[in-house]
Design a protein around this motif. Structure first.
Motif, PDB file in Angstrom:
ATOM      1  N   ALA A   1       0.798  -1.238   0.000  1.00 39.62           N
ATOM      2  CA  ALA A   1       0.000   0.000   0.000  1.00 39.62           C
ATOM      3  C   ALA A   1       0.825   1.280   0.000  1.00 39.62           C
ATOM      4  CB  ALA A   1      -0.953   0.003   1.194  1.00 39.62           C
ATOM      5  N   ASP A   2       2.084   1.219   0.418  1.00 41.67           N
ATOM      6  CA  ASP A   2       2.918   2.430   0.427  1.00 41.67           C
ATOM      7  C   ASP A   2       3.381   2.828  -0.970  1.00 41.67           C
ATOM      8  OD1 ASP A   2       2.859   3.370   2.980  1.00 41.67           O
ATOM      9  OD2 ASP A   2       4.540   2.150   3.677  1.00 41.67           O
TER      10      ASP A   2
ATOM     11  N   ALA B   1      -2.702   4.068   4.825  1.00 41.45           N
ATOM     12  CA  ALA B   1      -1.799   4.214   3.677  1.00 41.45           C
ATOM     13  C   ALA B   1      -2.573   4.678   2.443  1.00 41.45           C
ATOM     14  CB  ALA B   1      -1.094   2.891   3.398  1.00 41.45           C
ATOM     15  N   LEU B   2      -3.750   4.115   2.224  1.00 40.84           N
ATOM     16  CA  LEU B   2      -4.547   4.471   1.046  1.00 40.84           C
ATOM     17  C   LEU B   2      -5.079   5.902   1.138  1.00 40.84           C
ATOM     18  CD1 LEU B   2      -6.591   1.227   0.261  1.00 40.84           C
ATOM     19  CD2 LEU B   2      -4.245   1.827  -0.340  1.00 40.84           C
TER      20      LEU B   2
ATOM     21  N   LEU C   1     -12.890   5.949  -0.141  1.00 36.32           N
ATOM     22  CA  LEU C   1     -13.041   5.397   1.207  1.00 36.32           C
ATOM     23  C   LEU C   1     -14.196   6.055   1.952  1.00 36.32           C
ATOM     24  CD1 LEU C   1      -9.275   5.183   2.292  1.00 36.32           C
ATOM     25  CD2 LEU C   1     -10.750   3.289   1.621  1.00 36.32           C
ATOM     26  N   VAL C   2     -14.294   7.376   1.810  1.00 39.15           N
ATOM     27  CA  VAL C   2     -15.388   8.095   2.477  1.00 39.15           C
ATOM     28  C   VAL C   2     -16.726   7.681   1.877  1.00 39.15           C
ATOM     29  CG1 VAL C   2     -16.401  10.374   2.902  1.00 39.15           C
ATOM     30  CG2 VAL C   2     -13.936  10.038   3.168  1.00 39.15           C
ATOM     31  N   ASP C   3     -16.783   7.612   0.541  1.00 35.37           N
ATOM     32  CA  ASP C   3     -18.022   7.212  -0.140  1.00 35.37           C
ATOM     33  C   ASP C   3     -18.440   5.789   0.214  1.00 35.37           C
ATOM     34  OD1 ASP C   3     -18.221   9.660  -1.325  1.00 35.37           O
ATOM     35  OD2 ASP C   3     -17.382   9.036  -3.259  1.00 35.37           O
ATOM     36  N   ALA C   4     -17.442   4.949   0.480  1.00 31.86           N
ATOM     37  CA  ALA C   4     -17.744   3.545   0.797  1.00 31.86           C
ATOM     38  C   ALA C   4     -18.234   3.364   2.232  1.00 31.86           C
ATOM     39  CB  ALA C   4     -16.508   2.675   0.559  1.00 31.86           C
ATOM     40  N   GLY C   5     -18.091   4.428   3.069  1.00 31.07           N
ATOM     41  CA  GLY C   5     -18.626   4.346   4.428  1.00 31.07           C
ATOM     42  C   GLY C   5     -17.613   4.167   5.539  1.00 31.07           C
ATOM     43  N   VAL C   6     -16.340   4.528   5.283  1.00 29.09           N
ATOM     44  CA  VAL C   6     -15.331   4.413   6.350  1.00 29.09           C
ATOM     45  C   VAL C   6     -15.678   5.288   7.559  1.00 29.09           C
ATOM     46  CG1 VAL C   6     -12.903   4.796   6.964  1.00 29.09           C
ATOM     47  CG2 VAL C   6     -13.476   3.697   4.809  1.00 29.09           C
TER      48      VAL C   6
END
Length: 479
Positions: A98-99, A138-139, A149-154
């Motif tokens: 991921a880095d 990392a992402l 990530l925000v749209d997916a619900g994190v």
């Protein structure tokens, strides 16, 4: 025999010497096609073998991404989300890759965000949660992935975790709470975190992230977390861990709150929810890192908000603690941040009561000292704050200015060739304000600042020249 062979390779790759032989034999490229298998045992052994051979080998990891391992790993997470061993192997591989910028780019083309949220919600062990957090962090350094990530619900998943662990003081749960708070910071700001203590001149870094597109994303993320109640969950954590004395969680929660306070769109809602008053409960903390974070959070709330500055500037408990920290010689970072908060309150305030309160708390002398700081940013903050305060109520400040020799300090700045043009410009702006006091005007005349101003009329900087001429006119009574 392929499954057995992959199993053998996954075992021998644990040994460092054997790992080298595996690389020399080009076994990685032979193993990669096996990740397309529908045999779960094959996937498990092949995934372990690849992970162990490539561990800590950047060039091999780059090669893995180039030959298309990323979609295969995401597919394993998707197809075998209920298989603990396979999920573990896929997450470890993502953690190791991921880095890499190339891996982030490849992941942005997949639905990895949805799968990570799924694993975040179904994770039962602390170990599993920690590895998912590390991958997410990392992402989040990539703007495209951050939005995904925000749209997916994190944020929702993090809110659920904070809520679930709210009452726990167990060490393992505390680690998860801290990791969740750190992840909130990553989602709001992104970028690789560095040590910000003492780096006043680098403060613009976080603001430089706010290009138009990123700013819209960050503002939206802040509002979303606010609506989810994340702010109050963080405040509850803070208050509970102040009592327990766990400073690591306090720092993490304050970092998250400080990040939430950066965008203008979130300042007013945070103030209306009483965030400033609740944070001030931490004033009794004796932990320097917590004190530093607390001061930074309050300064972010006051930045550009007259209402916030007025609330903070009329709180005697806060002002007395600030003045105490301004004299803190053992912790230069806290001393510096306390001075900056004091300057920020004066700068953004428009109330005569605040000026009187800061004068009563004996905070003015610290701001005068701040004008001679080694950091130009801090000098300008102090000069601007004192100029604004002088415009509001010079009479209240006059005696403190004389006692702390403000006029002499300004003259020294104007004479020094090493003083930045902006500091000289702001010094003259403050001088013009001081001319409205008979006693201070007399000090300015006796200190022969007029001669220095005349020399500055030939300065190489056009702004300095213009301000020097204007200040000379004011001194002569021409304007």
């Amino acid at each position: 025999c392929a499954v057995k062979a992959a199993h053998v390779l996954s075992e021998i790759a644990k040994n460092e010497e054997m790992k080298k032989l595996c690389i020399e034999a080009d076994l990685v490229l032979t193993l990669i096609p096996l990740l397309e298998s529908t045999d779960q045992e094959m996937l498990l052994h092949a995934g372990r073998a690849i992970g162990r051979i490539c561990y800590n080998n950047r060039s091999l990891q780059e090669e893995l991404v180039k030959v298309g391992v990323i979609p295969s790993l995401v597919q394993i997470l998707t197809d075998y989300a209920e298989s603990e061993p396979l999920v573990h192997v896929a997450l470890l591989a993502l953690y190791n890759l991921a880095d890499l910028d190339s891996a982030k780019e490849a992941l942005s083309m997949t639905k990895v965000a949805e799968q990570l949220v799924k694993q975040l919600r179904r994770a039962e062990s602390h170990e599993r949660l920690e590895i998912v957090f590390e991958v997410l962090k990392a992402l989040a350094e990539n703007d495209t992935l951050k939005v995904q990530l925000v749209d997916a619900g994190v944020p929702e998943a993090l809110s659920e975790i904070l809520l679930r662990l709210q009452g726990s003081l167990q060490a393992e749960d505390t680690c998860i709470v801290k990791a969740a708070s750190d992840l909130i910071v990553s989602l709001l700001l992104g970028g690789k975190k560095g040590n910000i203590t003492g780096q006043v001149h680098k403060e613009s870094t976080s603001r430089s992230l706010f290009s138009r597109g990123v700013a819209i994303s960050v503002d939206g993320n802040c509002l979303r977390m606010f609506q989810l109640g994340v702010i109050h969950q963080l405040l509850d954590l803070l208050e509970r861990h102040v009592q327990s004395g766990d400073t690591s969680v306090q720092q993490a929660a304050l970092s998250a709150l400080q990040s939430l306070a950066v965008p203008v769109v979130s300042k007013v809602p945070m103030l209306e929810e009483g965030v400033a008053e609740r944070i001030e409960a931490l004033l009794r903390s004796e932990s320097p890192p917590v004190q530093f974070k607390l001061l930074g959070t309050l300064r972010m709330l006051a930045d550009g908000q007259a209402d916030a500055a007025e609330i903070l500037g009329q709180d005697p408990l806060l002002l007395n603690r600030l003045v105490q920290w301004c004299s803190e010689s053992d912790h230069s970072g806290i001393c510096r941040e306390a001075n900056r908060l004091l300057a920020s309150i004066l700068h953004h305030n428009r109330s005569q009561e605040v000026v009187k309160a800061i004068q009563a708390a004996q905070g003015v002398k610290h701001l005068v000292s701040m004008t001679t700081s080694e950091h130009a940013a801090m000098q300008n903050e102090a000069l601007n704050a004192l100029a604004i305060a002088s415009g509001i109520d010079l009479e209240t400040l006059e005696e403190s200015f004389k006692e702390s020799q403000l006029v002499q300090s300004l003259h020294k700045l104007l004479r020094d060739d090493n003083t930045s043009p902006e500091v000289k410009y702001n010094s003259m702006g403050l001088l013009c304000r001081l001319l409205n006091s008979g006693d201070l005007r007399q000090e300015i005349e006796e200190d022969k600042i007029k001669d220095t101003l005349e020399r500055l009329c030939s300065d190489s900087n056009a702004s300095v020249v213009k301000e020097a001429m204007a200040t000379l006119q004011a001194l002569r009574g021409e304007t």
